[in-house]
Design an enzyme around this catalytic site. Structure first.
Site, short mmCIF file in Angstrom:
data_model
loop_
_atom_site.label_atom_id
_atom_site.label_comp_id
_atom_site.label_asym_id
_atom_site.label_seq_id
_atom_site.Cartn_x
_atom_site.Cartn_y
_atom_site.Cartn_z
N HIS A 100 0.86 -1.18 0.00
CA HIS A 100 0.00 0.00 0.00
C HIS A 100 0.88 1.22 0.00
O HIS A 100 1.96 1.21 0.62
CB HIS A 100 -0.90 -0.01 1.26
N ASP A 102 -7.95 -5.44 0.17
CA ASP A 102 -8.42 -6.16 -1.01
C ASP A 102 -8.04 -7.63 -1.01
O ASP A 102 -8.57 -8.41 -1.79
CB ASP A 102 -7.87 -5.50 -2.28
N1 ACO Z 1 4.01 -7.45 -4.83
C1 ACO Z 1 5.37 -7.52 -4.97
N2 ACO Z 1 6.20 -6.49 -4.83
C2 ACO Z 1 5.66 -5.31 -4.52
C3 ACO Z 1 4.26 -5.16 -4.34
C4 ACO Z 1 3.44 -6.28 -4.49
N3 ACO Z 1 2.12 -6.19 -4.34
N4 ACO Z 1 4.02 -3.85 -4.03
C5 ACO Z 1 5.19 -3.23 -4.01
N5 ACO Z 1 6.19 -4.11 -4.31
C6 ACO Z 1 7.63 -3.83 -4.33
C7 ACO Z 1 8.02 -3.10 -5.60
O1 ACO Z 1 8.39 -3.99 -6.63
C8 ACO Z 1 9.18 -2.28 -5.11
O2 ACO Z 1 10.29 -3.14 -4.98
P1 ACO Z 1 11.78 -2.59 -5.35
O3 ACO Z 1 12.07 -1.57 -4.30
O4 ACO Z 1 12.64 -3.79 -5.29
O5 ACO Z 1 11.69 -2.00 -6.73
C9 ACO Z 1 8.78 -1.88 -3.69
O6 ACO Z 1 7.90 -2.93 -3.25
C10 ACO Z 1 8.05 -0.55 -3.60
O7 ACO Z 1 6.98 -0.57 -4.50
P2 ACO Z 1 6.26 0.71 -5.12
O8 ACO Z 1 5.50 0.32 -6.35
O9 ACO Z 1 7.24 1.84 -5.21
O10 ACO Z 1 5.26 1.07 -3.95
P3 ACO Z 1 4.02 2.02 -4.08
O11 ACO Z 1 3.81 2.60 -2.74
O12 ACO Z 1 4.17 3.00 -5.20
O13 ACO Z 1 2.85 1.01 -4.50
C11 ACO Z 1 0.85 -0.21 -4.58
C12 ACO Z 1 1.69 0.79 -3.78
C13 ACO Z 1 0.49 0.37 -5.98
C14 ACO Z 1 -0.47 -0.44 -3.84
C15 ACO Z 1 1.63 -1.54 -4.74
O14 ACO Z 1 1.99 -2.05 -3.48
C16 ACO Z 1 0.87 -2.59 -5.56
O15 ACO Z 1 0.93 -2.56 -6.78
N6 ACO Z 1 0.15 -3.51 -4.87
C17 ACO Z 1 -0.65 -4.50 -5.55
C18 ACO Z 1 -1.98 -3.87 -5.97
C19 ACO Z 1 -2.90 -3.65 -4.82
O16 ACO Z 1 -3.11 -4.54 -4.00
N7 ACO Z 1 -3.50 -2.44 -4.76
C20 ACO Z 1 -4.48 -2.11 -3.73
C21 ACO Z 1 -4.10 -0.89 -2.98
S1 ACO Z 1 -5.25 -0.66 -1.68
C22 ACO Z 1 -6.58 0.11 -2.35
O17 ACO Z 1 -6.57 0.74 -3.34
C23 ACO Z 1 -7.85 -0.04 -1.58
#
Ligand code: ACO
Length: 434
Positions: A310, A368
């Site tokens: 998140h 979710d």
């Molecule tokens: N699975 C695996 N790796 C992940 C995930 C994940 N779900 N989320 C983040 N990471 C990793 C990234 O690859 C990154 O790794 P790195 O540093 O080695 O490159 C690191 O964690 C940081 O990730 P970011 O994308 O920069 O984090 P951000 O805060 O921008 O993303 C997000 C948040 C979009 C929610 C992300 O965690 C994601 O895509 N999750 C899956 C989708 C999801 O469940 N969304 C629901 C959000 S809640 C809502 O809307 C109610």
């Protein structure tokens, strides 16, 4: 403006010039550096893609401490509201700032209930859609169209019209959502029944058919009511910021909520529960989990563990804990406790929470992760998941919109950019281009 200006300032030295900026404090949470005069004083902008360090407004509605896993609506912890209150009480709280007295609650419930029907012409409007249209596409269009049906509540400068539009939106969104579902499955629309609770009425509008008696299952109604509470607001997330920015131009509230619904549709936001369920189905069985986790951790793969991570929560999402409990309750009630997807989800969660990749990146289950399985067990198709989220979030959007309209600091939202395109060049006639 209620924020407190500290004696503290933040000093920026750039191009041999030193400028002090005020540091503002809220009631709780990080202080902010007020850079609104930055351009005037230095000729520079800040650069913050995705607004990861930028507060776009002052707000009194919802507070999140992502590191501690805290979510408060108007100061009240989400778990207390979900365990002890009901959704319409939460709506009242978000809109007016205080929990209602019994008389205020009865009056509010009555007012919402009396707005649940939509203009009969709306049914004709629906006939224009393809039956296989995604219900979110239908929601964006039909909520936007409310402005055409309820033009008498679109004057944003009139507090009475603003409140009428808010009531209409909270009351009618379940009706439109159920109509989008019924249209998609080819069944007749079911009119709202005002003797039922908000959640029970929604279940009936979705699942009743004219040829059978329909009795609302109280466990399902309670679960849905809690799902609505958990999703009601989440401060300045992408869809709420979209609603605020759309509203900042003076657009009418129906159009602004339609913009919020469009933003919510994306898989990184409201579409995540649909994506999480799809992921669980693709994994299929517990023995496939290690292979899937390896893909998620592979730098060259774009696979993510949906329902994990998140932008704000770097700890267990407080809503996910309540959702997990409810998931078990609903699955037991519907006889789905042996659903293989539930086993995959529980095992996946266990593995991910003990894996270094996820621990280091502070990736925990978000709401979710379990909401998709729960909604599926309740009988909703995946295409309706984000629609349910939109039903719940409407009160948050409208409360934030209303707060923005009344904020004396409010300006049209207009971010700046770091331009990296071509500099000035002369037009070349088409026959001279190579
Ligand atoms: N699975 C695996 N790796 C992940 C995930 C994940 N779900 N989320 C983040 N990471 C990793 C990234 O690859 C990154 O790794 P790195 O540093 O080695 O490159 C690191 O964690 C940081 O990730 P970011 O994308 O920069 O984090 P951000 O805060 O921008 O993303 C997000 C948040 C979009 C929610 C992300 O965690 C994601 O895509 N999750 C899956 C989708 C999801 O469940 N969304 C629901 C959000 S809640 C809502 O809307 C109610």
């Amino acid at each position: 403006m209620d924020s407190k200006t500290n004696t503290k300032t933040a000093t920026l030295t750039v191009n041999d010039k030193t400028v002090d900026f005020p540091v503002l404090g809220g009631t709780v949470g990080p202080e902010v550096v007020d850079i609104s005069k930055l351009y005037a004083q230095t000729g520079m902008f800040t650069y913050d893609p995705g607004f990861t360090s930028t507060a776009s407004c002052e707000s009194k509605i919802t507070y999140i401490d992502g590191d501690e896993g805290i979510l408060l609506y108007r100061g009240y912890p989400i778990a207390q509201l979900a365990e002890q209150g009901d959704f319409l009480e939460t709506c009242y709280l978000l809109l007016y700032g205080e929990l209602p007295t019994p008389a205020q609650k009865a009056d509010f419930d009555d007012r919402i209930t009396r707005h649940t029907m939509v203009h009969e012409q709306m049914a004709r409007f629906f006939q224009g859609f393809r039956r296989d249209a995604h219900p979110m596409a239908v929601m964006v269009a039909s909520v936007g169209a409310l402005a055409a049906f309820y033009h008498d509540s679109t004057d944003i400068n009139d507090p009475h019209q603003r409140m009428v539009a808010s009531m209409r939106m909270i009351a009618k969104i379940p009706t439109l959502a159920a109509m989008a579902f019924k249209y998609n499955v080819g069944q007749p629309f079911v009119y709202p029944k005002n003797s039922l609770s908000y959640a029970a009425n929604f279940l009936r509008m979705c699942f009743a058919v004219p040829c059978d008696e329909y009795k609302v299952n109280p466990v399902m109604a309670e679960a849905l009511d809690k799902i609505f509470i958990l999703h009601a607001d989440h401060e300045q997330n992408a869809s709420t910021s979209t609603v605020r920015i759309a509203g900042s131009s003076g657009a009418n509230p129906f159009a602004c909520i339609a913009a919020g619904i469009a933003c919510l549709w994306g898989p990184a936001h409201g579409g995540a529960n649909e994506a999480a369920l799809q992921m669980l189905a693709e994994i299929g069985s517990v023995d496939k989990i290690p292979e899937f986790i390896a893909q998620v951790k592979d730098k060259n793969s774009t696979v993510r563990l949906m329902g994990f991570g998140h932008r704000v929560y770097k700890n267990y999402d407080p809503r996910a804990k309540i959702m997990q409990k409810m998931c078990h309750k609903v699955l037991a009630e519907t006889g789905h406790q042996n659903d293989p997807l539930l086993h995959v989800a529980m095992e996946l969660e266990k593995i991910a929470l003990s894996d270094d990749y996820f621990i280091q990146r502070k990736l925990y289950p978000n709401i979710d992760f379990y909401s998709g399985i729960t909604l599926k067990a309740m009988g909703f198709p995946t295409s309706m998941f984000t629609v349910l989220f939109a039903v719940a979030r409407t009160v948050g959007w409208i409360s934030q919109w209303s707060e923005m309209i009344q904020d004396p600091q409010q300006k049209i939202g207009r971010p700046r950019q770091l331009y990296t395109g071509a500099t000035t060049r002369d037009y070349v006639a088409i026959d001279k281009r190579k």
